[in-house]
Motif scaffolding. Sequence first.
Motif, mmCIF file in Angstrom:
data_model
loop_
_atom_site.group_PDB
_atom_site.id
_atom_site.type_symbol
_atom_site.label_atom_id
_atom_site.label_comp_id
_atom_site.label_asym_id
_atom_site.label_seq_id
_atom_site.Cartn_x
_atom_site.Cartn_y
_atom_site.Cartn_z
ATOM 1 N N GLU A 33 0.826 -1.211 0.000
ATOM 2 C CA GLU A 33 0.000 0.000 0.000
ATOM 3 C C GLU A 33 0.864 1.267 0.000
ATOM 4 N N TRP A 34 1.905 1.316 0.865
ATOM 5 C CA TRP A 34 2.762 2.512 0.939
ATOM 6 C C TRP A 34 3.462 2.730 -0.402
ATOM 7 N N ILE A 35 4.060 1.658 -0.934
ATOM 8 C CA ILE A 35 4.854 1.811 -2.164
ATOM 9 C C ILE A 35 3.962 2.221 -3.335
ATOM 10 N N ALA A 112 25.034 9.416 -17.340
ATOM 11 C CA ALA A 112 24.253 10.566 -16.881
ATOM 12 C C ALA A 112 23.102 10.054 -16.012
ATOM 13 N N VAL A 113 23.360 8.967 -15.300
ATOM 14 C CA VAL A 113 22.404 8.309 -14.402
ATOM 15 C C VAL A 113 21.062 8.134 -15.131
ATOM 16 N N CYS A 114 19.969 8.559 -14.509
ATOM 17 C CA CYS A 114 18.655 8.261 -15.104
ATOM 18 C C CYS A 114 18.396 9.031 -16.393
ATOM 19 N N LYS A 194 22.065 15.257 -3.238
ATOM 20 C CA LYS A 194 20.653 14.857 -3.170
ATOM 21 C C LYS A 194 20.421 13.465 -3.737
ATOM 22 N N LEU A 195 21.349 13.007 -4.571
ATOM 23 C CA LEU A 195 21.199 11.698 -5.207
ATOM 24 C C LEU A 195 22.577 11.270 -5.696
ATOM 25 N N TYR A 196 23.184 10.302 -4.982
ATOM 26 C CA TYR A 196 24.548 9.916 -5.347
ATOM 27 C C TYR A 196 24.841 8.524 -4.822
ATOM 28 N N ARG A 211 22.403 6.767 -2.285
ATOM 29 C CA ARG A 211 21.852 7.623 -1.227
ATOM 30 C C ARG A 211 20.974 8.681 -1.872
ATOM 31 N N MET A 212 19.837 8.964 -1.273
ATOM 32 C CA MET A 212 18.914 9.918 -1.907
ATOM 33 C C MET A 212 18.103 10.680 -0.874
ATOM 34 N N GLU A 213 17.979 11.974 -1.111
ATOM 35 C CA GLU A 213 17.005 12.784 -0.374
ATOM 36 C C GLU A 213 15.762 12.843 -1.237
ATOM 37 N N GLY A 214 14.862 11.905 -1.001
ATOM 38 C CA GLY A 214 13.716 11.695 -1.894
ATOM 39 C C GLY A 214 12.871 12.937 -2.128
ATOM 40 N N ARG A 215 12.610 13.671 -1.026
ATOM 41 C CA ARG A 215 11.736 14.855 -1.166
ATOM 42 C C ARG A 215 12.364 15.923 -2.038
ATOM 43 N N GLU A 216 13.695 16.102 -1.870
ATOM 44 C CA GLU A 216 14.410 17.113 -2.667
ATOM 45 C C GLU A 216 14.409 16.728 -4.148
ATOM 46 N N VAL A 217 14.612 15.448 -4.418
ATOM 47 C CA VAL A 217 14.603 14.979 -5.804
ATOM 48 C C VAL A 217 13.218 15.191 -6.404
ATOM 49 N N PHE A 218 12.220 14.854 -5.643
ATOM 50 C CA PHE A 218 10.842 14.996 -6.102
ATOM 51 C C PHE A 218 10.549 16.461 -6.463
ATOM 52 N N PRO A 248 8.255 9.386 -20.525
ATOM 53 C CA PRO A 248 9.204 9.946 -19.561
ATOM 54 C C PRO A 248 9.991 8.857 -18.851
ATOM 55 N N HIS A 249 11.109 9.255 -18.230
ATOM 56 C CA HIS A 249 11.825 8.359 -17.319
ATOM 57 C C HIS A 249 10.844 7.864 -16.255
ATOM 58 N N GLN A 250 10.918 6.580 -15.970
ATOM 59 C CA GLN A 250 9.947 5.960 -15.070
ATOM 60 C C GLN A 250 10.540 5.842 -13.663
ATOM 61 N N GLY A 278 9.572 -0.709 -11.777
ATOM 62 C CA GLY A 278 10.239 0.186 -10.841
ATOM 63 C C GLY A 278 11.108 1.165 -11.613
ATOM 64 N N ASN A 279 12.040 1.808 -10.901
ATOM 65 C CA ASN A 279 12.945 2.758 -11.544
ATOM 66 C C ASN A 279 14.189 2.001 -12.010
ATOM 67 N N THR A 280 14.336 1.868 -13.327
ATOM 68 C CA THR A 280 15.506 1.164 -13.878
ATOM 69 C C THR A 280 16.523 2.148 -14.452
ATOM 70 N N ALA A 308 13.893 12.861 -19.187
ATOM 71 C CA ALA A 308 14.384 12.230 -17.952
ATOM 72 C C ALA A 308 15.149 13.210 -17.084
ATOM 73 N N ILE A 309 15.196 12.874 -15.792
ATOM 74 C CA ILE A 309 16.083 13.584 -14.864
ATOM 75 C C ILE A 309 16.807 12.545 -14.032
ATOM 76 N N GLY A 310 18.083 12.802 -13.755
ATOM 77 C CA GLY A 310 18.861 11.858 -12.965
ATOM 78 C C GLY A 310 19.858 12.560 -12.064
ATOM 79 N N GLY A 311 20.617 11.771 -11.325
ATOM 80 C CA GLY A 311 21.594 12.283 -10.377
ATOM 81 C C GLY A 311 22.554 13.260 -11.038
HETATM 82 N N1 ACO Z 1 7.762 1.905 3.335
HETATM 83 C C1 ACO Z 1 7.052 2.429 4.345
HETATM 84 N N2 ACO Z 1 7.308 3.614 4.885
HETATM 85 C C2 ACO Z 1 8.328 4.310 4.380
HETATM 86 C C3 ACO Z 1 9.126 3.823 3.332
HETATM 87 C C4 ACO Z 1 8.808 2.564 2.809
HETATM 88 N N3 ACO Z 1 9.494 1.998 1.810
HETATM 89 N N4 ACO Z 1 10.058 4.728 3.032
HETATM 90 C C5 ACO Z 1 9.863 5.773 3.856
HETATM 91 N N5 ACO Z 1 8.825 5.516 4.683
HETATM 92 C C6 ACO Z 1 8.284 6.377 5.728
HETATM 93 C C7 ACO Z 1 9.273 7.398 6.198
HETATM 94 O O1 ACO Z 1 10.131 6.844 7.166
HETATM 95 C C8 ACO Z 1 8.381 8.460 6.762
HETATM 96 O O2 ACO Z 1 7.950 8.065 8.039
HETATM 97 P P1 ACO Z 1 7.825 9.158 9.212
HETATM 98 O O3 ACO Z 1 6.802 10.142 8.722
HETATM 99 O O4 ACO Z 1 7.417 8.329 10.362
HETATM 100 O O5 ACO Z 1 9.188 9.765 9.321
HETATM 101 C C9 ACO Z 1 7.185 8.430 5.834
HETATM 102 O O6 ACO Z 1 7.221 7.148 5.184
HETATM 103 C C10 ACO Z 1 7.196 9.529 4.801
HETATM 104 O O7 ACO Z 1 8.507 9.593 4.229
HETATM 105 P P2 ACO Z 1 8.890 10.658 3.154
HETATM 106 O O8 ACO Z 1 10.287 10.420 2.735
HETATM 107 O O9 ACO Z 1 8.488 11.999 3.619
HETATM 108 O O10 ACO Z 1 7.895 10.190 1.994
HETATM 109 P P3 ACO Z 1 7.535 10.935 0.678
HETATM 110 O O11 ACO Z 1 6.098 11.202 0.631
HETATM 111 O O12 ACO Z 1 8.480 12.045 0.384
HETATM 112 O O13 ACO Z 1 7.816 9.782 -0.393
HETATM 113 C C11 ACO Z 1 9.455 9.101 -1.979
HETATM 114 C C12 ACO Z 1 9.121 9.243 -0.508
HETATM 115 C C13 ACO Z 1 8.506 8.107 -2.607
HETATM 116 C C14 ACO Z 1 10.887 8.577 -2.087
HETATM 117 C C15 ACO Z 1 9.309 10.459 -2.677
HETATM 118 O O14 ACO Z 1 10.031 11.441 -1.984
HETATM 119 C C16 ACO Z 1 9.765 10.414 -4.080
HETATM 120 O O15 ACO Z 1 9.122 9.834 -4.920
HETATM 121 N N6 ACO Z 1 10.906 11.072 -4.401
HETATM 122 C C17 ACO Z 1 11.490 11.039 -5.701
HETATM 123 C C18 ACO Z 1 12.445 9.923 -5.698
HETATM 124 C C19 ACO Z 1 12.794 9.502 -7.073
HETATM 125 O O16 ACO Z 1 11.963 9.218 -7.902
HETATM 126 N N7 ACO Z 1 14.103 9.435 -7.300
HETATM 127 C C20 ACO Z 1 14.634 9.002 -8.475
HETATM 128 C C21 ACO Z 1 14.540 10.059 -9.568
HETATM 129 S S1 ACO Z 1 16.005 10.334 -10.403
HETATM 130 C C22 ACO Z 1 16.574 8.875 -10.715
HETATM 131 O O17 ACO Z 1 15.843 8.062 -11.201
HETATM 132 C C23 ACO Z 1 17.980 8.575 -10.394
#
Ligand code: ACO
Length: 322
Positions: A33-35, A112-114, A194-196, A211-218, A248-250, A278-280, A308-311
């Motif tokens: 459900e979360w994913i 160029a990553v993703c 933010k993504l490395y 390593r990734m700061e998901g929110r910043e990437v988003f 688009p990049h998935q 998933g993200n490949t 696409a956007i990547g690291g």
């Molecule tokens: N399962 C369950 N809970 C989780 C998971 C998980 N896998 N991962 C994190 N959580 C929890 C966190 O710990 C947090 O809990 P808390 O509130 O108790 O601290 C809660 O879920 C929310 O976490 P956030 O990180 O705030 O979740 P957010 O809504 O930002 O979603 C996500 C995270 C999906 C990673 C989002 O930020 C995102 O999609 N970012 C873009 C990432 C991306 O696509 N990167 C790749 C692009 S570039 C490339 O492809 C290289």
Amino acid sequence: LLRSVVVGCGAYLPGNVVTNAALAERGIETSDEWIVQRTGIRQRHIAGPDETTSVLGTRAAQAALDEAGLSPADIDLVLCATSTPDYTFPSTATQIQAALGIEGGFAFDLQAVCAGFVYAVATADRFLSTGGAKRALVIGAETFSRLLDWEDRTTCVLFGDGAGAIVLEARENDASNRGVLTSCLRSDGRHRAKLYVDGGPGSTGTTGKLRMEGREVFRFAVGSVTDVIEEVFRASGTTADDLTWFVPHQANRRIIEASADKLGIAREKVVLTVDQHGNTSAASIPLALAAARRDGRIKPGDLVMIEAIGGGFTWGAALIRW
Ligand code: ACO
């Protein structure tokens, strides 16, 4: 005027499919459900020990050659976009070249990553349209499962393995106006943290983990990447309404839909495979192209935007008349 025309497209995915539920069963504190709610991902393919990036890339390249009705000897450029090479060197592209039995031409990797596949299409197009090569295999191949920290639930649920490829052929432009029409690339290296991957020969000496700061990437992905698409629209004199397909990049369903909405691209034109793969990384666009070719959505003459956007960050877009 020489154009780089797509004459074949193919993909390869490892047989091992891992669902979200299977990840949770393996002890990762997560849920289907979360994913699904955050990313749209339902499953990913994970490579086995013998399925290296060059193995996946070779199979995708062979599938693209088969669709094109060409043999390896017809290829004089092999370009592989990857951030997960078999070795630090030589390049994965040279391994694929050898595996296919290609003895002429030249092969190299592009990192160029993703955004790698968009960068690779733009690069191959420069060689083909200036007479530097005749036929190019442009491959996106990745095994990101080998870079994941399986203890980090915020990243390990997002990625998968796979490869896709297209064959581009230099042809004189004709009334059909087929080929890579225009492309636009950007990068901004200030965003490294933010993504490395926290390894490499110049840092820890180990391969490292993603390593990734998901929110910043988003935030960056939705806020900034539309600039390259708008530039491509401007340069080609087209609009969102002219597109047949947006591929688009998935990485994440929410990023994709927010970007399409912002650009005024109708949702039914968006090719979505992130649920299955998933993200490949660099493989995601050619995997999506191959899926939409196989099921009959993309047809010769269609106007296809890839993006696409990547690291780095790195990002880019290209417009192709299929
Ligand atoms: N399962 C369950 N809970 C989780 C998971 C998980 N896998 N991962 C994190 N959580 C929890 C966190 O710990 C947090 O809990 P808390 O509130 O108790 O601290 C809660 O879920 C929310 O976490 P956030 O990180 O705030 O979740 P957010 O809504 O930002 O979603 C996500 C995270 C999906 C990673 C989002 O930020 C995102 O999609 N970012 C873009 C990432 C991306 O696509 N990167 C790749 C692009 S570039 C490339 O492809 C290289």
